[in-house]
Design an enzyme around this catalytic site. Structure first.
Site, PDB file in Angstrom:
ATOM      1  N   GLN A   1      50.198  40.084  27.144  1.00  0.00           N
ATOM      2  CA  GLN A   1      51.088  39.864  26.004  1.00  0.00           C
ATOM      3  C   GLN A   1      50.564  38.778  25.076  1.00  0.00           C
ATOM      4  O   GLN A   1      50.700  38.871  23.855  1.00  0.00           O
ATOM      5  CB  GLN A   1      52.495  39.521  26.518  1.00  0.00           C
ATOM      6  CG  GLN A   1      53.515  39.387  25.404  1.00  0.00           C
ATOM      7  CD  GLN A   1      54.911  39.174  25.942  1.00  0.00           C
ATOM      8  OE1 GLN A   1      55.267  39.700  26.993  1.00  0.00           O
ATOM      9  NE2 GLN A   1      55.710  38.405  25.225  1.00  0.00           N
TER      10      GLN A   1
ATOM     11  N   CYS B   1      55.350  44.411  36.263  1.00  0.00           N
ATOM     12  CA  CYS B   1      54.517  43.838  37.322  1.00  0.00           C
ATOM     13  C   CYS B   1      55.202  42.621  37.940  1.00  0.00           C
ATOM     14  O   CYS B   1      54.997  42.320  39.117  1.00  0.00           O
ATOM     15  CB  CYS B   1      53.123  43.477  36.811  1.00  0.00           C
ATOM     16  SG  CYS B   1      53.083  42.332  35.431  1.00  0.00           S
TER      17      CYS B   1
ATOM     18  N   CYS C   1      50.040  46.360  31.441  1.00  0.00           N
ATOM     19  CA  CYS C   1      49.450  45.103  31.900  1.00  0.00           C
ATOM     20  C   CYS C   1      48.042  45.389  32.426  1.00  0.00           C
ATOM     21  O   CYS C   1      47.859  46.271  33.265  1.00  0.00           O
ATOM     22  CB  CYS C   1      50.338  44.525  32.995  1.00  0.00           C
ATOM     23  SG  CYS C   1      49.541  43.389  34.113  1.00  0.00           S
ATOM     24  N   GLU C   2      47.082  44.644  31.924  1.00  0.00           N
ATOM     25  CA  GLU C   2      45.704  44.896  32.343  1.00  0.00           C
ATOM     26  C   GLU C   2      45.419  44.457  33.773  1.00  0.00           C
ATOM     27  O   GLU C   2      44.409  44.833  34.347  1.00  0.00           O
ATOM     28  CB  GLU C   2      44.712  44.236  31.384  1.00  0.00           C
ATOM     29  CG  GLU C   2      44.681  42.732  31.428  1.00  0.00           C
ATOM     30  CD  GLU C   2      43.700  42.139  30.433  1.00  0.00           C
ATOM     31  OE1 GLU C   2      43.105  41.110  30.764  1.00  0.00           O
ATOM     32  OE2 GLU C   2      43.540  42.689  29.328  1.00  0.00           O
ATOM     33  N   HIS C   3      46.306  43.671  34.345  1.00  0.00           N
ATOM     34  CA  HIS C   3      46.080  43.199  35.713  1.00  0.00           C
ATOM     35  C   HIS C   3      46.558  44.176  36.775  1.00  0.00           C
ATOM     36  O   HIS C   3      45.998  44.234  37.863  1.00  0.00           O
ATOM     37  CB  HIS C   3      46.778  41.851  35.926  1.00  0.00           C
ATOM     38  CG  HIS C   3      46.275  40.794  35.000  1.00  0.00           C
ATOM     39  ND1 HIS C   3      47.108  39.980  34.273  1.00  0.00           N
ATOM     40  CD2 HIS C   3      45.014  40.431  34.659  1.00  0.00           C
ATOM     41  CE1 HIS C   3      46.394  39.160  33.542  1.00  0.00           C
ATOM     42  NE2 HIS C   3      45.110  39.410  33.753  1.00  0.00           N
ATOM     43  N   HIS C   4      47.632  44.942  36.476  1.00  0.00           N
ATOM     44  CA  HIS C   4      48.218  45.831  37.484  1.00  0.00           C
ATOM     45  C   HIS C   4      48.399  47.266  36.995  1.00  0.00           C
ATOM     46  O   HIS C   4      48.856  48.122  37.745  1.00  0.00           O
ATOM     47  CB  HIS C   4      49.587  45.287  37.939  1.00  0.00           C
ATOM     48  CG  HIS C   4      49.522  43.892  38.426  1.00  0.00           C
ATOM     49  ND1 HIS C   4      49.896  42.814  37.642  1.00  0.00           N
ATOM     50  CD2 HIS C   4      49.098  43.373  39.600  1.00  0.00           C
ATOM     51  CE1 HIS C   4      49.722  41.692  38.320  1.00  0.00           C
ATOM     52  NE2 HIS C   4      49.237  41.994  39.505  1.00  0.00           N
TER      53      HIS C   4
ATOM     54  N   HIS D   1      58.177  42.484  32.004  1.00  0.00           N
ATOM     55  CA  HIS D   1      56.970  42.962  32.668  1.00  0.00           C
ATOM     56  C   HIS D   1      57.320  43.544  34.027  1.00  0.00           C
ATOM     57  O   HIS D   1      57.815  42.833  34.905  1.00  0.00           O
ATOM     58  CB  HIS D   1      55.976  41.800  32.824  1.00  0.00           C
ATOM     59  CG  HIS D   1      55.421  41.330  31.521  1.00  0.00           C
ATOM     60  ND1 HIS D   1      54.109  41.526  31.182  1.00  0.00           N
ATOM     61  CD2 HIS D   1      56.004  40.699  30.465  1.00  0.00           C
ATOM     62  CE1 HIS D   1      53.893  41.025  29.966  1.00  0.00           C
ATOM     63  NE2 HIS D   1      55.032  40.519  29.524  1.00  0.00           N
TER      64      HIS D   1
END
Length: 180
Positions: free
Chosen positions: A112, A142, A71-74, A140
């Site tokens: 995703q 995250c 995940c690019e956020h976490h 996910h």
């Protein structure tokens, strides 16, 4: 990257010199490079000579292609399956190459929704299919390990191109095959 992982370990309050963590920065850097190796690959390099002439026009479907991404956020993993289908337009592609196309894009920092579209568009561009359908189902971490902490949620995303978008019967056939 190794030095950055050393700093992260220090920032969380650990001693990167203790026996269990001594080699962790090196291992973490190596793992991160492996998990993001998709940045160093192209669809053209992976596909090579695995596109073949074909006269048929029936749907080709490969289900349950495992995928792992970050995940690019976490920077936490999401893990699941991709289902990839296409209607040939004079060409087919080796089935292992479908899995490799999934991996090229999954092995990058991702969301995703974008991953699903990238797979569909890459396949469409590579073989000029009449239509392409991609469904991804993933869990996910995250969402499981932090934030909402929902262990049993699964995210599903769809990308439909060409006849999969325009022709409801083809779309329905694809989606019904996924339930079998």
């Amino acid at each position: 990257m190794k030095e950055q992982f050393t700093r992260i370990i220090e920032e969380i309050g650990e001693d990167p010199k203790r026996p269990g963590l001594k080699d962790t920065p090196k291992r973490a850097a190596k793992a991160m490079k492996y998990l993001t190796r998709g940045y160093n690959q192209t669809v053209e390099d992976i596909v090579e000579n695995a596109v073949f002439p074909f006269d048929g026009s029936e749907m080709v479907l490969v289900k349950d292609i495992e995928l792992h991404s970050l995940c690019e956020h976490h920077l936490l993993p999401f893990i699941g399956y991709s289902h990839v289908a296409y209607i040939p337009n004079g060409k087919i592609i080796g089935i292992s190459k479908l899995a490799r196309i999934v991996d090229i894009f999954a092995r990058r920092l991702q969301i995703q929704e974008r991953l699903t579209i990238q797979i569909a568009e890459a396949l469409q561009k590579t073989i000029d299919a009449t239509g392409v359908g991609v469904v991804i189902e993933a869990k996910h971490t995250c969402m499981m390990m932090r934030g909402a902490q929902k262990q049993n949620s699964t995210m599903r995303t769809l990308a439909m191109l060409g006849t999969f978008r325009r022709n409801q019967a083809i779309r329905n056939e694809f989606l019904s095959l996924l339930r079998q």
